[in-house]
Design a protein around this motif. Structure first.
Motif, short mmCIF file in Angstrom:
data_model
loop_
_atom_site.label_atom_id
_atom_site.label_comp_id
_atom_site.label_asym_id
_atom_site.label_seq_id
_atom_site.Cartn_x
_atom_site.Cartn_y
_atom_site.Cartn_z
N LEU A 160 -1.39 6.13 8.79
CA LEU A 160 -1.26 7.14 8.12
C LEU A 160 -2.50 7.95 7.95
O LEU A 160 -3.66 7.61 8.07
CB LEU A 160 -0.86 6.47 6.67
N SER A 161 -2.35 9.35 7.62
CA SER A 161 -3.47 10.12 7.48
C SER A 161 -3.81 9.87 6.08
O SER A 161 -3.20 9.29 5.26
CB SER A 161 -3.05 11.61 7.37
N ARG A 180 -3.05 -0.88 4.78
CA ARG A 180 -4.35 0.14 4.17
C ARG A 180 -4.53 -0.24 2.57
O ARG A 180 -4.60 0.68 1.74
CB ARG A 180 -3.55 1.63 4.13
N PHE A 181 -4.28 -1.44 2.32
CA PHE A 181 -4.58 -1.75 0.68
C PHE A 181 -5.98 -1.53 0.45
O PHE A 181 -7.04 -1.87 1.14
CB PHE A 181 -4.26 -3.33 0.27
N ARG A 215 1.82 -0.34 7.38
CA ARG A 215 1.25 0.84 6.62
C ARG A 215 1.14 0.86 5.33
O ARG A 215 1.68 2.02 4.78
CB ARG A 215 1.54 2.22 7.35
N PHE A 216 1.41 -0.26 4.62
CA PHE A 216 1.39 -0.24 3.25
C PHE A 216 0.10 0.19 2.46
O PHE A 216 -1.01 -0.34 3.15
CB PHE A 216 1.59 -1.90 2.77
N CYS A 217 0.02 0.62 1.50
CA CYS A 217 -1.11 1.37 0.96
C CYS A 217 -1.05 0.81 -0.67
O CYS A 217 -0.11 0.19 -0.91
CB CYS A 217 -0.97 2.83 1.00
N ARG A 266 -7.20 -9.60 5.99
CA ARG A 266 -8.19 -8.89 6.97
C ARG A 266 -7.65 -7.50 7.15
O ARG A 266 -6.60 -7.19 7.20
CB ARG A 266 -8.49 -9.74 8.26
N PHE A 267 -8.45 -6.79 7.97
CA PHE A 267 -8.09 -5.29 8.08
C PHE A 267 -7.68 -4.59 7.09
O PHE A 267 -6.55 -4.05 7.26
CB PHE A 267 -7.29 -5.36 9.60
#
Length: 424
Positions: free
Chosen positions: A30-31, A178-179, A154-156, A199-200
């Motif tokens: 994601l941007s 993207r937590f 791509r969960f934020c 991780r990541f």
């Protein structure tokens, strides 16, 4: 050589996972604007304290029939989650419609542990689905959930506090998303959890000491933004595998590490750790992988490392280690890959010379071994070797921490004179 051991398979799989994750992140990421938008959406939907109010599920009006109330709760949770999804390019959740939640893609049901007569949602597996979105607080309604796998999406946003209700959690994998925010403390309330993989992501700050007091089998913290020291409580950990790699952990490797009886693999690679290696590392008889590369460790390699009879991958490269590399470490019985490159070793036994060994992989480049190729220049070596480190006095390697200076006791103040009343 024979078949590679499980540890070697995992270790090189770990490196390969790092490579694949970097590809997936760059291809489908994601941007920053999209991630910020999703995080904002989550914050707007979260209850004030992050917890769902009591009886929340009864406030939701549903004109559908369910086999039991727990499946109704799961329906509410999954529908809220679907609504929180910004993008589902593989249409994984396309069939998340109707009361049969056990038929939803990626959702798994099983008999309830406390009532075998009913089915409940026991697991969610959306690994590699490439879904963008956030986790709604309603997911805390699925209190029978024991497995939650959503890696490589791509969960934020944050892990909601309502997840503390998922007390049956056994495996929790939210890696490669993207937590953000601090370490998700909700995991500390799960007495049944054995596998935590975060991780990541972009978690940051301190690691709670209580994490290492849990009965975990595996813990993956790598590739986040953690900046704390490694807690001394690590010695109480039951993990067989733990990774700290690619963060900003600082300070020493705690000496309590020698008490980790189950430890099979530990990876400290690419942090800000330093000081001398604690000799207690040599107590880890079951250890098969030890990677402390790309840090700032100093001093000589402890002789106790020769007790690592099970280790087959040993990587201490890219540090500031000095002194002699002893034969008994290079001749460890299970050793198959040993890298001590990019340090300041100035002497090594014949058993440590790559050209004299065909049975294992050795890398001695970038040291101060005068008769070996691809070594550091003399002046670079002299600048470090002329200031040897005494690890017996180093707080990381066995010495005591420097005591704060003792403040001198305040000088006693003279007492004011006592005047006797005049005699009559």
């Amino acid at each position: 050589m024979g078949k590679p051991r499980r540890s070697q398979v995992f270790y090189f799989s770990f490196l390969f996972f790092c490579f694949l994750s970097s590809l997936s992140t760059s291809s489908f990421a994601l941007s920053d604007a999209e991630a910020s938008y999703l995080s904002q959406r989550q914050l707007l939907t979260l209850p004030e304290n992050g917890e769902l109010p009591d009886g929340f599920e009864f406030q939701v009006q549903i004109n559908l029939k369910f086999d039991n109330s727990r499946l109704r709760r799961a329906y509410i949770a999954l529908q809220a989650w679907k609504k929180a999804m910004y993008s589902d390019p593989k249409n994984i959740t396309n069939n998340w419609v109707g009361p049969n939640v056990c038929g939803y893609s990626g959702v798994f049901c099983a008999q309830a542990l406390d009532d075998p007569k009913i089915n409940v949602v026991a697991g969610v597996d959306l690994n590699h689905a490439d879904i963008a979105g956030y986790l709604p607080a309603e997911l805390g309604l699925m209190t029978d959930l024991a497995l939650f796998h959503i890696n490589s999406n791509r969960f934020c946003g944050i892990i909601p506090k309502s997840f503390s209700e998922l007390t049956l959690m056994h495996e929790f994998d939210v890696s490669n998303n993207r937590f953000v925010g601090p370490f998700p403390d909700v995991t500390l309330s799960w007495s049944s959890v054995r596998y935590i993989d975060i991780r990541f992501n972009n978690f940051e700050g301190q690691i709670p000491p209580e994490l290492f007091e849990m009965k975990l089998d595996a813990l993956f913290l790598n590739n986040n933004r953690f900046t704390s020291t490694i807690p001394e409580s690590i010695g109480q950990s039951t993990v067989s595998v733990v990774t700290f790699a690619n963060n900003k952990f600082k300070g020493c490797i705690p000496r309590s590490i020698g008490k980790m009886e189950n430890l099979d693999e530990i990876i400290f690679m690419n942090n800000d750790l330093g000081g001398c290696f604690p000799p207690e590392v040599g107590s880890l008889k079951n250890l098969t992988v030890f990677d402390a590369s790309f840090n700032s460790f100093v001093g000589a390699l402890p002789q106790e490392f020769s007790n690592l009879i099970g280790v087959n991958v040993l990587d201490i490269s890219h540090n500031k280690l000095t002194g002699v590399l002893p034969e008994n470490i290079c001749k460890l019985p299970s050793l198959s890959n040993f890298s001590f490159s990019q340090n300041y070793f100035n002497e090594a036994a014949n058993a440590c010379v790559p050209t004299l060994r065909k049975d294992i992989v050795l890398d001695d480049t970038g040291n101060c071994l005068g008769d070996r190729p691809k070594q550091k220049l003399g002046n670079e070596c002299e600048a470090v070797l002329s200031h040897p480190i005494d690890c017996s006095k180093d707080k990381c390697g066995g010495g005591s921490s420097p005591k704060p200076p003792v403040k001198p006791a305040p000088k006693p103040q003279p007492k004011p004179p006592v005047h006797s009343p005049p005699q009559q």
